[in-house]
Design an enzyme around this catalytic site. Structure first.
Site, PDB file in Angstrom:
ATOM      1  N   ALA A 153       0.847  -1.197   0.000  1.00  0.00           N
ATOM      2  CA  ALA A 153       0.000   0.000   0.000  1.00  0.00           C
ATOM      3  C   ALA A 153       0.881   1.245   0.000  1.00  0.00           C
ATOM      4  O   ALA A 153       2.038   1.202   0.417  1.00  0.00           O
ATOM      5  CB  ALA A 153      -0.879  -0.017   1.246  1.00  0.00           C
ATOM      6  N   GLY A 187       1.033  -5.014   1.203  1.00  0.00           N
ATOM      7  CA  GLY A 187      -0.170  -5.227   0.412  1.00  0.00           C
ATOM      8  C   GLY A 187       0.093  -5.980  -0.885  1.00  0.00           C
ATOM      9  O   GLY A 187      -0.797  -6.663  -1.408  1.00  0.00           O
ATOM     10  N   GLU A 218      -0.001  -9.474   0.104  1.00  0.00           N
ATOM     11  CA  GLU A 218      -1.390  -9.806   0.453  1.00  0.00           C
ATOM     12  C   GLU A 218      -2.213 -10.056  -0.809  1.00  0.00           C
ATOM     13  O   GLU A 218      -3.055 -10.955  -0.853  1.00  0.00           O
ATOM     14  CB  GLU A 218      -2.003  -8.683   1.291  1.00  0.00           C
ATOM     15  CG  GLU A 218      -1.359  -8.601   2.675  1.00  0.00           C
ATOM     16  CD  GLU A 218      -1.890  -7.453   3.494  1.00  0.00           C
ATOM     17  OE1 GLU A 218      -1.589  -6.288   3.125  1.00  0.00           O
ATOM     18  OE2 GLU A 218      -2.611  -7.696   4.474  1.00  0.00           O
ATOM     19  N   GLU A 250       4.847  -4.557   7.619  1.00  0.00           N
ATOM     20  CA  GLU A 250       4.006  -3.507   8.225  1.00  0.00           C
ATOM     21  C   GLU A 250       4.409  -3.175   9.654  1.00  0.00           C
ATOM     22  O   GLU A 250       4.318  -2.018  10.085  1.00  0.00           O
ATOM     23  CB  GLU A 250       2.528  -3.926   8.180  1.00  0.00           C
ATOM     24  CG  GLU A 250       1.873  -3.806   6.800  1.00  0.00           C
ATOM     25  CD  GLU A 250       2.084  -5.015   5.912  1.00  0.00           C
ATOM     26  OE1 GLU A 250       2.967  -5.851   6.230  1.00  0.00           O
ATOM     27  OE2 GLU A 250       1.385  -5.143   4.892  1.00  0.00           O
TER      28      GLU A 250
HETATM   29  N1  3HC Z   1       4.463   3.641  -0.148  1.00  0.00           N
HETATM   30  C1  3HC Z   1       4.824   4.840  -0.639  1.00  0.00           C
HETATM   31  N2  3HC Z   1       6.045   5.117  -1.118  1.00  0.00           N
HETATM   32  C2  3HC Z   1       6.933   4.107  -1.103  1.00  0.00           C
HETATM   33  C3  3HC Z   1       6.635   2.827  -0.612  1.00  0.00           C
HETATM   34  C4  3HC Z   1       5.328   2.596  -0.125  1.00  0.00           C
HETATM   35  N3  3HC Z   1       4.930   1.409   0.332  1.00  0.00           N
HETATM   36  N4  3HC Z   1       7.736   2.058  -0.721  1.00  0.00           N
HETATM   37  C5  3HC Z   1       8.694   2.828  -1.266  1.00  0.00           C
HETATM   38  N5  3HC Z   1       8.199   4.065  -1.502  1.00  0.00           N
HETATM   39  C6  3HC Z   1       8.901   5.198  -2.130  1.00  0.00           C
HETATM   40  C7  3HC Z   1      10.020   5.723  -1.281  1.00  0.00           C
HETATM   41  O1  3HC Z   1       9.547   6.685  -0.373  1.00  0.00           O
HETATM   42  C8  3HC Z   1      10.947   6.310  -2.321  1.00  0.00           C
HETATM   43  O2  3HC Z   1      10.406   7.536  -2.711  1.00  0.00           O
HETATM   44  P1  3HC Z   1      11.374   8.732  -3.174  1.00  0.00           P
HETATM   45  O3  3HC Z   1      12.131   8.224  -4.355  1.00  0.00           O
HETATM   46  O4  3HC Z   1      10.463   9.847  -3.433  1.00  0.00           O
HETATM   47  O5  3HC Z   1      12.280   8.964  -2.002  1.00  0.00           O
HETATM   48  C9  3HC Z   1      10.785   5.361  -3.501  1.00  0.00           C
HETATM   49  O6  3HC Z   1       9.543   4.692  -3.298  1.00  0.00           O
HETATM   50  C10 3HC Z   1      11.866   4.326  -3.589  1.00  0.00           C
HETATM   51  O7  3HC Z   1      12.013   3.688  -2.346  1.00  0.00           O
HETATM   52  P2  3HC Z   1      13.460   3.306  -1.786  1.00  0.00           P
HETATM   53  O8  3HC Z   1      14.356   4.463  -1.876  1.00  0.00           O
HETATM   54  O9  3HC Z   1      13.232   2.665  -0.471  1.00  0.00           O
HETATM   55  O10 3HC Z   1      13.924   2.227  -2.878  1.00  0.00           O
HETATM   56  P3  3HC Z   1      14.696   0.883  -2.696  1.00  0.00           P
HETATM   57  O11 3HC Z   1      14.829   0.326  -4.048  1.00  0.00           O
HETATM   58  O12 3HC Z   1      15.911   1.085  -1.860  1.00  0.00           O
HETATM   59  O13 3HC Z   1      13.737  -0.072  -1.805  1.00  0.00           O
HETATM   60  C11 3HC Z   1      11.669  -1.178  -1.220  1.00  0.00           C
HETATM   61  C12 3HC Z   1      12.509  -0.514  -2.329  1.00  0.00           C
HETATM   62  C13 3HC Z   1      12.387  -2.444  -0.706  1.00  0.00           C
HETATM   63  C14 3HC Z   1      10.332  -1.551  -1.797  1.00  0.00           C
HETATM   64  C15 3HC Z   1      11.522  -0.197  -0.036  1.00  0.00           C
HETATM   65  O14 3HC Z   1      11.101   1.030  -0.538  1.00  0.00           O
HETATM   66  C16 3HC Z   1      10.530  -0.609   1.015  1.00  0.00           C
HETATM   67  O15 3HC Z   1      10.858  -1.405   1.864  1.00  0.00           O
HETATM   68  N6  3HC Z   1       9.314  -0.052   0.967  1.00  0.00           N
HETATM   69  C17 3HC Z   1       8.325  -0.189   2.011  1.00  0.00           C
HETATM   70  C18 3HC Z   1       7.648  -1.513   1.979  1.00  0.00           C
HETATM   71  C19 3HC Z   1       6.570  -1.528   3.019  1.00  0.00           C
HETATM   72  O16 3HC Z   1       6.740  -1.171   4.158  1.00  0.00           O
HETATM   73  N7  3HC Z   1       5.380  -2.013   2.600  1.00  0.00           N
HETATM   74  C20 3HC Z   1       4.232  -2.063   3.439  1.00  0.00           C
HETATM   75  C21 3HC Z   1       3.368  -0.895   3.177  1.00  0.00           C
HETATM   76  S1  3HC Z   1       1.992  -0.832   4.269  1.00  0.00           S
HETATM   77  C22 3HC Z   1       0.874  -1.909   3.599  1.00  0.00           C
HETATM   78  O17 3HC Z   1       1.110  -2.514   2.585  1.00  0.00           O
HETATM   79  C23 3HC Z   1      -0.416  -1.983   4.315  1.00  0.00           C
HETATM   80  C24 3HC Z   1      -1.260  -3.100   3.855  1.00  0.00           C
HETATM   81  O18 3HC Z   1      -1.114  -4.194   4.697  1.00  0.00           O
HETATM   82  C25 3HC Z   1      -2.711  -2.700   3.822  1.00  0.00           C
END
Ligand code: 3HC
Length: 715
Positions: A57, A98, A101, A121
């Site tokens: 998400a 997500g 999921e 998460e």
């Molecule tokens: N939402 C919004 N923006 C995100 C994002 C996300 N889930 N994941 C990454 N981004 C953005 C970053 O902020 C960054 O933005 P920027 O270029 O403007 O700074 C860009 O995407 C690239 O991210 P990274 O610099 O971290 O790129 P990497 O290649 O180093 O890493 C990644 C990629 C492994 C996917 C890492 O970004 C990451 O771990 N992301 C978060 C994953 C996460 O926590 N997912 C769970 C989300 S909550 C959810 O899904 C709820 C659900 O259960 C309902």
């Protein structure tokens, strides 16, 4: 493969990471509905563009209450769940949150060998909120699912197959293989490969051989092992509740329970703080006036082929290991044979320890150790792309080193000093290339601590800074830019924090109690145990380097050092240590120290004064905040978030409070400012509030960067 095809492909394509934002979910849902309404389509393959399946998400969407008509990843998954067609997830790259999921709602999941899967998460203070807590236990058992979700780290495709999350590692190209497979299943399903395999239709088990009746016991055990809710454990406890629901409730009710818990957490303070940390980390390398920093700029890549280190002491050997463990060969120059022998032992000991822990194979350990070459011949540094100097903390010694390096290092090399107290510009002056000189301030132990301060001198070129950020990335460190000011960001702020800790102890509040209050706040150790770890002799050296500013109200520090109480390394400092207690690392309160504080206070005419826990907490934290605001004001730190990252990764600040500057916003800057004014009146001018803090407080704003900059113009 569009309309009329038996197998449709839906490609997640929302660069950079295919985040499933409300806006993107709307498109996705439309694509699924189109496939659903096409009677010729019998199977759907979901794949990802941009080298990733999906990062889950969109975290930005949680910032506010979702609009009533928002399409969320839950809606998308609901449509997949209801479908009678076969859904196959074709995963290549990261498949997180997500994204996973969504894959779990599909009937089949295949992935390329390079893929990584996880539900991270918890790291954002959340739980999976789109069915993950209900489907994963039904797929791999509640215990394994809980373990994975509590850790929040991703697993390799190979491990995901072992766990049962993936059906198989699919040979490349993944998409073609998935389409072929989907066609086969849709055309001729078998008992092993039916058209539908809904996880929602399954019952969850705890784990192999554990009867369901043990659930209350297993859940109680899980809760017991977690930190308390108010000390960073909130989401983890809710996660156990959600997994319990997967065991006890029908799927639809379990999903509803999960959604309620998710929404509650999305609005919780710890989650807000952790999401701030997530974005602050991603801001670090974006330096407004420097091209080549930031993620999307191609020039940000600076390959380091080889590195050099001057000085084989504790710091030098730690830095050498840090490079070697990232695959970069290092030449360490030191002419002191004893120091080199000791460093060799440290290096071997370190890699062997990792072999013992099962983190490295014997061969890999050997290979890494071989990548570090010790020599007394400076000319061997000639090829290094970056040379980190880690010699004795003395300006003249360092300037000699730099003058020498200037004649040897190749013109493009970056010359970095690991000083923690000296002026980078004075060091840079000793060379003919001050634009290529900067600070790389590692924290002890350099091969383990994730923080790196990059210190910009007056003449450091933008290219050199961009290079340093590239190096930080290669070393897998959180690199933060700091201006060239005494103590940079981290140590400058800690001096104020320690000043207050000392003042409270001089007033008669015991070191053990002060440390206890800060541990209760969430720090892994209090200020006195931290001082013992870094060494009281080091503390005294820094205090002396500050001249009058470093003079405290008493001479307790000098007295302890004179007594040989240097901290953990001499088994006594502010606390005492005993090899039989916590392997010599556990701080044991020592009445002798209380007596020294009392005696020094008497000599200095300081009357006893009891401070309650709230005051201890406020004085220590607000001292950090006030100094942080000064550093922002003076341009030493770029953003409040940068300081938060320094504190979380360098000093153990509890991440669920978001770092000191975030914490100021959480408490309310006006309240913090008000207390600082009271402290100023009560304790003296060391508490003079920063103009920036006053401006933000008077505006009723937050320290968030934009507000802070505005406030400055008011001040
Ligand atoms: N939402 C919004 N923006 C995100 C994002 C996300 N889930 N994941 C990454 N981004 C953005 C970053 O902020 C960054 O933005 P920027 O270029 O403007 O700074 C860009 O995407 C690239 O991210 P990274 O610099 O971290 O790129 P990497 O290649 O180093 O890493 C990644 C990629 C492994 C996917 C890492 O970004 C990451 O771990 N992301 C978060 C994953 C996460 O926590 N997912 C769970 C989300 S909550 C959810 O899904 C709820 C659900 O259960 C309902």
């Amino acid at each position: 493969m569009a309309e009329g095809d038996a197998v449709r492909v839906i490609t997640l394509d929302n660069p950079p990471v295919n985040a499933l934002s409300f806006a993107y979910c709307k498109e996705l849902l439309a694509a699924i509905e189109a496939a659903e309404s096409d009677s010729a389509t019998r199977a759907v393959v979901i794949a990802g563009a941009n080298g990733i399946f999906s990062a889950g998400a969109d975290v930005n969407d949680f910032a506010q209450e979702p609009p009533a008509d928002a399409i969320t990843v839950r809606d998308v998954i609901g449509a997949v769940e209801r479908s009678e067609k076969t859904y196959v997830a074709a995963i290549d790259g990261n498949c997180l949150g997500g994204g996973l999921e969504l894959a779990l709602a599909c009937d089949y999941r295949g992935a390329s060998g390079r893929s990584r899967l996880g539900l991270p998460e918890i790291r954002l203070g959340l739980i999976p909120g789109a069915g993950g807590t209900q489907r994963l236990p039904r797929l791999i058992g509640a215990r394994a699912a809980l373990e994975l979700m509590l850790k929040g780290s991703s697993v390799s495709a190979e491990r995901a197959v072992e766990l049962g999350i993936l059906d198989e590692i699919t040979p490349a190209p993944v998409l073609e293989a998935a389409v072929e497979f989907a066609r086969r299943v849709a055309d001729s399903p078998t008992a092993e490969t039916p058209r539908k395999r809904r996880l929602s239709a399954r019952e969850a088990e705890i784990g192999p051989g554990v009867p369901k009746i043990a659930l209350p016991y297993v859940a109680a055990q899980a809760h017991k092992m977690l930190p308390p809710e108010e000390r960073g454990g909130l989401a983890a406890h809710r996660l156990v509740d959600a997994v319990e629901a997967a065991m006890e409730l029908p799927f639809a009710l379990g999903v509803a329970r999960e959604a309620r818990l998710f929404e509650e957490l999305a609005r919780s303070k710890p989650s807000l703080a952790l999401r701030h940390v997530f974005f602050a980390e991603r801001e670090l390398a974006k330096i407004p006036d420097i091209a080549g920093t930031g993620r999307s700029d191609a020039t940000a890549r600076h390959d380091i082929v080889s590195a050099g280190v001057v000085g084989a002491g504790t710091m030098g050997s730690g830095i050498a290991i840090a490079f070697a463990q990232c695959g970069i060969p290092v030449t360490v120059v030191d002419s002191n044979d004893d120091a080199v022998d000791k460093a060799r032992q440290t290096v071997m000991g370190m890699f062997m320890y990792q072999v013992q822990k099962g983190k490295l194979t014997q061969e890999e350990a050997w290979r890494r150790a071989q990548a570090i070459v010790f020599t007394d011949d400076w000319r061997e540094l000639a090829a290094a792309d970056v040379i980190v100097e880690a010699v004795f903390e003395d300006l003249d010694v360092k300037r000699d080193v730099y003058a020498k390096l200037d004649g040897i290092a190749k013109p493009s090399a970056i010359l970095a000093t690991n000083t923690s107290t000296l002026d980078i510009d004075r060091i840079a002056e000793a060379t003919k290339r001050p634009q290529r000189v900067l600070g790389l301030h590692f924290f002890v132990p350099a091969n383990i601590m994730p923080l790196l301060e990059i210190v910009r001198g007056a003449q450091t070129s933008p290219e050199a800074i961009a290079f340093a950020f590239g190096a930080g990335k290669t070393l897998r460190k959180k690199a933060v830019l700091s201006g060239n000011a005494f103590g940079f960001i981290g140590n400058r702020m800690i001096l104020d924090y320690l000043r207050e800790a000392m003042a409270l102890a001089e007033d008669g509040n015991s070191a053990a109690r002060i440390d206890g209050v800060m541990r209760d706040f969430g720090f892994p150790m209090g200020p006195f145990a931290m001082s013992d770890l870094s060494g009281l002799d080091v503390g005294l050296h820094i205090a002396r380097a500050r001249g009058d500013e470093g003079k405290g109200r008493t001479d307790v520090l000098r007295r302890l050092v004179d007594m040989g109480r240097l901290g953990q390394k001499s088994m006594a400092g502010f606390f005492r240590y005993d090899k039989a207690v916590g392997k010599g690392r556990e701080a044991i309160a020592d009445p002798v120290v209380d007596e020294i504080f009392a005696d020094a206070a008497r000599s200095a005419g300081i009357p006893a004064r009891h401070a309650d826990d709230a005051e201890i907490r406020e004085r220590l934290l607000y001292a950090l905040i006030n100094r942080g605001a000064y550093l922002l004001e003076d341009g030493v730190a770029l953003r409040p978030g940068d300081m938060d990252i320094v504190y979380i990764y360098g000093y153990g600040f509890p991440p669920h409070h978001g770092g000191p500057m975030w914490y100021a916003d959480e408490v309310g800057v006006d309240k913090v400012y008000g207390r600082i004014r009271e402290f100023e009146a009560q304790f003296g001018p060391q508490w003079k509030p920063s103009a920036l803090l006053r401006g933000v407080a008077e505006d009723g704003g937050t320290l968030g960067a934009a507000d802070a900059r505005k406030a400055l113009s008011h001040a």
